[in-house]
Every structure is written in structure tokens, then in C-alpha cells.
Scaffold this motif. Sequence first.
Motif, PDB file in Angstrom:
ATOM      1  N   LEU A  15       0.786  -1.222  -0.117  1.00  0.00           N
ATOM      2  CA  LEU A  15       0.100  -0.082   0.128  1.00  0.00           C
ATOM      3  C   LEU A  15       0.781   1.227  -0.066  1.00  0.00           C
ATOM      4  CD1 LEU A  15      -2.603  -0.988   2.690  1.00  0.00           C
ATOM      5  CD2 LEU A  15      -3.052  -0.701   0.254  1.00  0.00           C
ATOM      6  N   GLY A  16       2.356   1.317  -0.236  1.00  0.00           N
ATOM      7  CA  GLY A  16       3.111   2.103   0.208  1.00  0.00           C
ATOM      8  C   GLY A  16       2.733   3.422  -0.917  1.00  0.00           C
ATOM      9  N   ASP A  17       2.682   3.394  -2.177  1.00  0.00           N
ATOM     10  CA  ASP A  17       2.165   4.170  -3.185  1.00  0.00           C
ATOM     11  C   ASP A  17       0.967   4.988  -2.779  1.00  0.00           C
ATOM     12  OD1 ASP A  17       4.498   3.645  -4.574  1.00  0.00           O
ATOM     13  OD2 ASP A  17       3.267   2.583  -6.046  1.00  0.00           O
ATOM     14  N   GLN A  18      -0.060   4.169  -2.061  1.00  0.00           N
ATOM     15  CA  GLN A  18      -1.438   4.867  -1.954  1.00  0.00           C
ATOM     16  C   GLN A  18      -1.172   5.775  -0.441  1.00  0.00           C
ATOM     17  OE1 GLN A  18      -3.224   0.828  -2.568  1.00  0.00           O
ATOM     18  NE2 GLN A  18      -4.959   2.291  -2.875  1.00  0.00           N
ATOM     19  N   ILE A  19      -0.399   5.273   0.402  1.00  0.00           N
ATOM     20  CA  ILE A  19      -0.197   5.751   1.502  1.00  0.00           C
ATOM     21  C   ILE A  19       0.873   7.277   1.392  1.00  0.00           C
ATOM     22  CG2 ILE A  19       1.256   5.838   3.902  1.00  0.00           C
ATOM     23  CD1 ILE A  19       0.569   2.828   4.073  1.00  0.00           C
ATOM     24  N   PHE A  20       1.745   7.128   0.307  1.00  0.00           N
ATOM     25  CA  PHE A  20       2.418   8.391  -0.179  1.00  0.00           C
ATOM     26  C   PHE A  20       1.496   9.221  -0.553  1.00  0.00           C
ATOM     27  CE2 PHE A  20       4.210  10.568  -3.502  1.00  0.00           C
ATOM     28  CZ  PHE A  20       5.333  11.377  -2.742  1.00  0.00           C
ATOM     29  N   THR A  21       0.469   8.958  -1.386  1.00  0.00           N
ATOM     30  CA  THR A  21      -0.367  10.019  -2.235  1.00  0.00           C
ATOM     31  C   THR A  21      -1.410  10.348  -1.010  1.00  0.00           C
ATOM     32  OG1 THR A  21      -0.334   8.785  -4.234  1.00  0.00           O
ATOM     33  CG2 THR A  21      -2.213  10.193  -3.807  1.00  0.00           C
ATOM     34  N   LEU A  22      -1.915   9.689   0.087  1.00  0.00           N
ATOM     35  CA  LEU A  22      -2.703  10.340   0.807  1.00  0.00           C
ATOM     36  C   LEU A  22      -1.815  11.332   1.820  1.00  0.00           C
ATOM     37  CD1 LEU A  22      -4.554   7.368   2.173  1.00  0.00           C
ATOM     38  CD2 LEU A  22      -5.611   9.294   1.109  1.00  0.00           C
ATOM     39  N   CYS A  23      -0.532  10.941   2.230  1.00  0.00           N
ATOM     40  CA  CYS A  23       0.187  11.576   3.257  1.00  0.00           C
ATOM     41  C   CYS A  23       0.620  12.999   2.791  1.00  0.00           C
ATOM     42  CB  CYS A  23       1.533  10.930   3.586  1.00  0.00           C
ATOM     43  SG  CYS A  23       2.387  11.471   5.000  1.00  0.00           S
ATOM     44  N   LYS A  24       1.180  12.973   1.323  1.00  0.00           N
ATOM     45  CA  LYS A  24       1.677  14.195   0.673  1.00  0.00           C
ATOM     46  C   LYS A  24       0.363  15.080   0.335  1.00  0.00           C
ATOM     47  CE  LYS A  24       4.288  15.265  -3.649  1.00  0.00           C
ATOM     48  NZ  LYS A  24       3.124  16.200  -4.164  1.00  0.00           N
ATOM     49  N   THR A  25      -0.704  14.438   0.031  1.00  0.00           N
ATOM     50  CA  THR A  25      -1.910  15.385  -0.391  1.00  0.00           C
ATOM     51  C   THR A  25      -2.295  16.336   0.974  1.00  0.00           C
ATOM     52  OG1 THR A  25      -2.277  13.864  -2.143  1.00  0.00           O
ATOM     53  CG2 THR A  25      -3.858  15.733  -1.572  1.00  0.00           C
ATOM     54  N   ILE A  26      -2.515  15.317   2.024  1.00  0.00           N
ATOM     55  CA  ILE A  26      -3.139  15.835   3.148  1.00  0.00           C
ATOM     56  C   ILE A  26      -2.131  16.957   3.658  1.00  0.00           C
ATOM     57  CG2 ILE A  26      -3.667  15.706   5.490  1.00  0.00           C
ATOM     58  CD1 ILE A  26      -4.768  12.954   4.828  1.00  0.00           C
ATOM     59  N   HIS A  27      -0.944  16.856   3.655  1.00  0.00           N
ATOM     60  CA  HIS A  27       0.185  17.738   3.904  1.00  0.00           C
ATOM     61  C   HIS A  27      -0.054  19.160   2.941  1.00  0.00           C
ATOM     62  CE1 HIS A  27       4.093  19.879   4.481  1.00  0.00           C
ATOM     63  NE2 HIS A  27       4.176  19.181   5.747  1.00  0.00           N
ATOM     64  N   GLU A  28      -0.234  18.942   2.181  1.00  0.00           N
ATOM     65  CA  GLU A  28      -0.181  20.129   0.796  1.00  0.00           C
ATOM     66  C   GLU A  28      -1.346  20.860   0.829  1.00  0.00           C
ATOM     67  OE1 GLU A  28       0.887  18.114  -2.535  1.00  0.00           O
ATOM     68  OE2 GLU A  28       2.805  18.182  -2.235  1.00  0.00           O
ATOM     69  N   ASN A  29      -2.513  19.955   1.611  1.00  0.00           N
ATOM     70  CA  ASN A  29      -3.724  21.113   1.876  1.00  0.00           C
ATOM     71  C   ASN A  29      -4.271  21.031   3.207  1.00  0.00           C
ATOM     72  OD1 ASN A  29      -5.085  21.131  -1.363  1.00  0.00           O
ATOM     73  ND2 ASN A  29      -3.857  19.105  -1.175  1.00  0.00           N
ATOM     74  N   PRO A  30      -3.232  21.687   4.102  1.00  0.00           N
ATOM     75  CA  PRO A  30      -3.699  21.760   5.447  1.00  0.00           C
ATOM     76  C   PRO A  30      -5.270  22.567   5.986  1.00  0.00           C
ATOM     77  CG  PRO A  30      -2.007  23.517   4.847  1.00  0.00           C
ATOM     78  CD  PRO A  30      -2.239  22.675   3.790  1.00  0.00           C
ATOM     79  N   GLU A  31      -5.816  21.882   6.689  1.00  0.00           N
ATOM     80  CA  GLU A  31      -7.238  22.345   7.148  1.00  0.00           C
ATOM     81  C   GLU A  31      -7.274  22.537   8.505  1.00  0.00           C
ATOM     82  OE1 GLU A  31     -10.169  20.249   3.970  1.00  0.00           O
ATOM     83  OE2 GLU A  31      -8.768  19.021   5.061  1.00  0.00           O
ATOM     84  N   LEU A  32      -7.933  23.584   8.820  1.00  0.00           N
ATOM     85  CA  LEU A  32      -8.126  23.765  10.342  1.00  0.00           C
ATOM     86  C   LEU A  32      -9.202  22.698  10.927  1.00  0.00           C
ATOM     87  CD1 LEU A  32      -7.562  27.593  10.830  1.00  0.00           C
ATOM     88  CD2 LEU A  32      -5.844  25.804  10.892  1.00  0.00           C
ATOM     89  N   GLY A  33      -9.165  22.833  12.381  1.00  0.00           N
ATOM     90  CA  GLY A  33     -10.079  21.956  13.040  1.00  0.00           C
ATOM     91  C   GLY A  33     -11.347  21.971  12.767  1.00  0.00           C
ATOM     92  N   PHE A  34     -12.255  20.803  12.530  1.00  0.00           N
ATOM     93  CA  PHE A  34     -13.618  20.866  11.965  1.00  0.00           C
ATOM     94  C   PHE A  34     -13.965  21.255  10.686  1.00  0.00           C
ATOM     95  CE2 PHE A  34     -14.073  21.777  16.741  1.00  0.00           C
ATOM     96  CZ  PHE A  34     -14.192  20.313  17.202  1.00  0.00           C
ATOM     97  N   GLN A  35     -12.955  21.776   9.966  1.00  0.00           N
ATOM     98  CA  GLN A  35     -12.845  21.975   8.551  1.00  0.00           C
ATOM     99  C   GLN A  35     -12.082  21.071   7.669  1.00  0.00           C
ATOM    100  OE1 GLN A  35     -11.837  26.387   8.223  1.00  0.00           O
ATOM    101  NE2 GLN A  35     -12.372  26.609  10.196  1.00  0.00           N
ATOM    102  N   GLU A  36     -11.779  19.971   8.234  1.00  0.00           N
ATOM    103  CA  GLU A  36     -10.895  18.889   7.281  1.00  0.00           C
ATOM    104  C   GLU A  36     -11.845  18.094   6.550  1.00  0.00           C
ATOM    105  OE1 GLU A  36     -11.730  18.703  10.781  1.00  0.00           O
ATOM    106  OE2 GLU A  36     -10.277  18.407  12.069  1.00  0.00           O
ATOM    107  N   PHE A  37     -12.268  19.034   5.759  1.00  0.00           N
ATOM    108  CA  PHE A  37     -13.305  18.177   4.531  1.00  0.00           C
ATOM    109  C   PHE A  37     -12.548  17.486   3.308  1.00  0.00           C
ATOM    110  CE2 PHE A  37     -15.489  22.006   6.115  1.00  0.00           C
ATOM    111  CZ  PHE A  37     -16.775  21.251   6.510  1.00  0.00           C
ATOM    112  N   LYS A  38     -11.282  17.981   2.851  1.00  0.00           N
ATOM    113  CA  LYS A  38     -10.584  17.124   1.860  1.00  0.00           C
ATOM    114  C   LYS A  38     -10.264  16.166   2.600  1.00  0.00           C
ATOM    115  CE  LYS A  38      -9.486  21.448  -0.673  1.00  0.00           C
ATOM    116  NZ  LYS A  38      -8.330  22.337  -1.283  1.00  0.00           N
ATOM    117  N   ALA A  39      -9.207  16.100   3.620  1.00  0.00           N
ATOM    118  CA  ALA A  39      -8.672  15.131   4.502  1.00  0.00           C
ATOM    119  C   ALA A  39      -9.691  13.905   4.896  1.00  0.00           C
ATOM    120  CB  ALA A  39      -7.867  15.513   5.491  1.00  0.00           C
ATOM    121  N   SER A  40     -10.641  14.334   5.366  1.00  0.00           N
ATOM    122  CA  SER A  40     -11.907  13.195   5.744  1.00  0.00           C
ATOM    123  C   SER A  40     -12.453  12.562   4.501  1.00  0.00           C
ATOM    124  CB  SER A  40     -12.865  13.875   6.417  1.00  0.00           C
ATOM    125  OG  SER A  40     -14.007  13.250   6.802  1.00  0.00           O
TER     126      SER A  40
END
Length: 397
Positions: A15-40
Motif C-alpha cells: 500500500l506504500g504508493d497509496q499511503i504516499f499519495t494520502l500523506c503528501k496530499t493531506i500535508h499540501e492541503n492543510p485544514e483547520l479543526g472541524f474544517q478538514e473536509f478534503k482530508a476526511s
Amino acid sequence: MICQTEEAVRRVEELGDQIFTLCKTIHENPELGFQEFKASRMLTGFLEEQGFTVTRGCGGLETAFRAERKGKEGGPVIGLLCEYDALPGVGHACGHNIIATSSVGAAAAVGAMMEAYEGTIVVLGTPSEEGSGGGKQILWDAGVMNDVDCAMMFHPGPQTVIRDKTLAIQALRFTFHGQSAHAGAAQEKGRNALEAVIQTFNGINSLRGHLKKEVNIHGIITKGGVATNIIPDLGEAEFGVRASTIQELETVVERVCGCAHGAAAMTGCTVDITRLGIAYADLVPNETLLGLMEQNMEALQIPIDVRQAPAALASTDVGNLSHCIPAIQCMIGIGSPALPHTPAFAQACAGEAGAEIAVRAAKVLACTVIDLLENPELVKKAREELAERKRESGGDV
């Protein structure tokens, strides 16, 4: 024949490639608390692809979720905790992109193996850990975790630490109301709300010498006037008050609030005191679960820097959960001495380096979940350990 923990590790690597994509994309799209719509949305989408049944919007929180994959009937319900909110100004400077992706990576790896076990694996998306949002407490109060027997997660840090310690914390806001006046022509008519704020800081500084060493009080001024020639009629400050236990915290909070009341009296102002968010409790250790994590880190040849943290420094709502069920948070080193909540730490959690950390943590989590599924008596032991701590402390741990 390959053992099940080795199989879980192999599946994490796949699953390494998928974990990389998730980890990188969430990092590049930071969202504040209760507003984490993209990450969720990304995390739940990944889990659905991996065969999990997902419930979104749990506990009345739009960005919360619960994802589960069942095995055979019966057995323990084991939780993996996800945090995915960022900090204002510095983004993912606490590495929550790593926390989230390590937990879903471990869950996906074990989820594909659940038909061999009795039990259920549950991924809990808990919003707003930063800023006293207290997503875990909110979800617990809403009954979202009622059936969960134990829970775990990794948090990135400058060192790999097995037995971490955390402080209880309460966030406070002091709002002072005074009387505006011309600062030069009619200063005697003014009641300076900013001066009340300053005197609150002075009072707290004097109080520090009469508190336990582990108590930590830190604050900022959020409102202090609009012009130098107008006496401010509104002043405001916010503080974080930390203590070693949730019980001691309340005593310290009362004394800090006393400083604000005294400052108001000194300056002829009034003060409104607001408790912000949710108070976070200290982290209750669970040696049954921590011991398994330690063994798996050793088996995977992941260097351990600190086995027992000498002191508590930070705070987390995992602490709240740990008073209710066995819940642990270990630290995974990021390969940098940078401290959390700094731009340097955010950078260390980015890109390929961040994803590699997430994969390492996912492997340990997956192996630990397998250990518990194969030995459900360990889950019972972990719960008995927590119950014994409560009995020894008279109900408070």
C-alpha cells in the motif's frame, strides 16, 4: 509458513504508493479543526476502497467518521485513531498527515486479513485535536466509541518514544471591559482594559513561583486597543493552562482566573471568563498495549530513542480517551531535531520523508492489531489494567 504479522507488514508495503499519495496530499492541503473536509473525504474514500463500511459525520461533526471491517462474529473491537487537522499559519507542523495515513494504512493491511479472525477493526476519524477542539471527547460522549475495547495511534516527534507522557490542559479567554476616553485630555475618565490584560499577565508571572514545576501557563494578547491616544475599553487574552493531571488542572485554573479577577478590580474593569473548547486530560499509560508496540518496533528493527519519557511536555485528547478505555499514543521519530508546531517540523513531515514515517508507523500498528486479534485475552488484560489503575486511585487516574 509466513506468520500473520509478517503478512501484515507485507500488505502495508504493498500500500506504500497509496499511503504516499494520502500523506503528501493531506500535508499540501492543510485544514483547520472541524474544517478538514478534503482530508476526511480522502481518508474515507480510501477506506471504502479497502472494503470498510464508513459512517461519515459521526457525533454531529461533519468531518468525523467511523470505518469498520468485521471478521468472524465475536472477538475484540480494536480502534485506530486518525487526526488530520492542521495548525494556523504553519500547516501540518504537528504531523497529523502522518498520524492519519499510518492508521488507515495499518487498518487496510489488517482489514484484508479479517476473515481469519474473530473481531472488528475500527478506524476513528477524530477532528480538531489542535486548539482544544476535543474531537475524541465529543465522539466518546456521542457514543461513537461505546463498543471499542482499546485504541492506539502514533504521533510524529523528534524522537521515537514508547511510553510518552502528556499534561492536562484547559484553554481560557479573559475579556476585559473598561471605559474609553481620550488618553491625553481625559485620562481620568478612562478604565484601561489593556492595562487589565497586562496586570493579568503580571499576576500569572507572580503565581508561577508558587506552582508545581510541571505546571505550564502560556498566553497571548488577542485584543488591546485601536489607537494609542484612545484608552482601550476592550482587552482580551487567551491562555493555555497545563498541569500533570486533570484533577490538579482545575486547581491551577481557579488560581489563574483569580489573577484575572484581581486585575479587573485593580483597573476598575469587569472581566468575562470563557473556557475554550474541551479540557484535555493527562494520558493514562497502559503497559499491556505499550509492551506490544515496543516488541513490534524491536522486531521490525525500528530504533527506539526513549522507552520512558522523563517528563510530560504537550497535551492531547487521546488523554481523555485513555481515562475511558485503554488508549495509547507512541511517538515515531521524524529524523530531525525540529520540535512540533514549527515550520521545520512541518517540512520534516512532508513529501516522501513523511510518507516513509507513516509506513513505518503503519507496520507497527498493523502488527500490534494482529497480536490483539490473535490473543484477545490481551485486550481483556489491558482493560483490567485500566480498571486497576482507577481502583488504586479511588476512581481518578
